[in-house]
Write an enzyme that holds these catalytic residues in place. Structure first.
Site, PDB file in Angstrom:
ATOM      1  N   GLY A  24       0.840  -1.194   0.000  1.00  0.00           N
ATOM      2  CA  GLY A  24       0.000   0.000   0.000  1.00  0.00           C
ATOM      3  C   GLY A  24       0.869   1.235   0.000  1.00  0.00           C
ATOM      4  O   GLY A  24       2.097   1.147  -0.089  1.00  0.00           O
ATOM      5  N   SER A  28      -0.597   3.856   5.255  1.00  0.00           N
ATOM      6  CA  SER A  28      -1.699   2.913   5.067  1.00  0.00           C
ATOM      7  C   SER A  28      -1.716   1.810   6.123  1.00  0.00           C
ATOM      8  O   SER A  28      -2.620   0.971   6.123  1.00  0.00           O
ATOM      9  CB  SER A  28      -1.604   2.286   3.662  1.00  0.00           C
ATOM     10  OG  SER A  28      -0.401   1.537   3.533  1.00  0.00           O
ATOM     11  N   GLU A  97       9.645  -2.835   4.774  1.00  0.00           N
ATOM     12  CA  GLU A  97      10.239  -1.905   3.797  1.00  0.00           C
ATOM     13  C   GLU A  97      10.889  -2.673   2.646  1.00  0.00           C
ATOM     14  O   GLU A  97      11.994  -2.352   2.197  1.00  0.00           O
ATOM     15  CB  GLU A  97      11.271  -0.993   4.481  1.00  0.00           C
ATOM     16  CG  GLU A  97      10.720  -0.170   5.640  1.00  0.00           C
ATOM     17  CD  GLU A  97       9.867   1.020   5.206  1.00  0.00           C
ATOM     18  OE1 GLU A  97       9.586   1.159   3.984  1.00  0.00           O
ATOM     19  OE2 GLU A  97       9.474   1.800   6.087  1.00  0.00           O
ATOM     20  N   ALA A  98      10.181  -3.675   2.162  1.00  0.00           N
ATOM     21  CA  ALA A  98      10.745  -4.589   1.166  1.00  0.00           C
ATOM     22  C   ALA A  98      11.145  -3.864  -0.113  1.00  0.00           C
ATOM     23  O   ALA A  98      12.057  -4.302  -0.825  1.00  0.00           O
ATOM     24  CB  ALA A  98       9.736  -5.690   0.848  1.00  0.00           C
ATOM     25  N   CYS A 188      -6.373  13.360  -6.689  1.00  0.00           N
ATOM     26  CA  CYS A 188      -5.566  14.404  -6.058  1.00  0.00           C
ATOM     27  C   CYS A 188      -4.077  14.197  -6.340  1.00  0.00           C
ATOM     28  O   CYS A 188      -3.319  15.166  -6.439  1.00  0.00           O
ATOM     29  CB  CYS A 188      -5.831  14.460  -4.556  1.00  0.00           C
ATOM     30  SG  CYS A 188      -7.539  14.926  -4.158  1.00  0.00           S
TER      31      CYS A 188
HETATM   32 ZN    ZN Z   1      -8.170  12.979  -2.923  1.00  0.00          ZN
END
Ligand code: ZN
Length: 199
Positions: A24, A28, A97-98, A188
């Site tokens: 993700g 997340s 943190e792969a 966004c």
């Molecule tokens: Zn957004």
């Protein structure tokens, strides 16, 4: 929520291994989910170990620290081959943190799973440009279980799967997250600097 498969270890000798990927954007909850799974394995008295790339020095040297201060002991390694050397008699291997590991990581993870271990890998699936990050695409393809977790867009409140970089740096690896990034939804993310979550 991820539910562990039934019957693991049920009278199976040698038992089978498998790969789980937790991926993700930033913010997340990937590391929280990794810690949740490993803690549950530890409670069941399974031998566990967590590795992270040595370059991730944002927090305490020897601990994986997630953003809600839930932490678990981890071993920093400078190359994925060190995981093979150190995982020894572990039943469950965690890797955080792969995306920052070298390109041999996928093969290392595959070898561990083939030797009967449960391997849980957490990492960013996309970099700040929205491109697949490091070995994550390969790992997701090879995994038995893939969990994609999401953040909330810091601009509009929709579901976010992108990590938007607020600084002009063009390095793919830029550590230190809260100041330099926003979690953003697709729209966004594409709007870029014309919108801001800071206002
Ligand atoms: Zn957004």
């Amino acid at each position: 929520m991820f539910i562990e498969p039934l019957n693991w270890k049920a009278n199976q000798n040698p038992r089978t291994g498998w790969i789980e990927v937790i991926c993700g954007s930033m913010f997340s909850g990937k590391t929280e989910e990794l810690i949740r799974r490993l803690n549950r394995a530890k409670i069941a008295k399974q031998k566990t170990q967590i590795f992270k790339p040595a370059l991730d020095q944002r927090y305490h040297h020897e601990n994986i620290v997630s953003h809600n201060d839930n932490y678990i002991h981890s071993t920093p390694v400078d190359h994925s081959s060190k995981i093979l050397e150190s995982a020894g008699n572990c039943e469950v291997v965690g890797i955080d943190e792969a995306q920052f590991f070298d390109k041999d990581l996928a093969e290392v993870v595959n070898t561990l799973a083939n030797s009967g271990k449960r391997v849980i890998v957490a990492g960013l699936d996309m970099d700040y440009l929205g491109k697949p990050f490091g070995s994550m695409p390969e790992l997701m393809a090879m995994a038995e279980f893939v969990t994609k977790v999401h953040a909330i867009c810091m601009v509009c409140g929709e579901v976010a799967s992108h990590s938007y970089r607020l600084t002009p740096s063009q390095e793919q690896v830029l550590l230190g997250e809260t100041d330099s990034y926003e979690a953003r939804c697709r729209r966004c993310f594409n709007l870029g600097d014309t919108v801001s979550g800071k206002g």
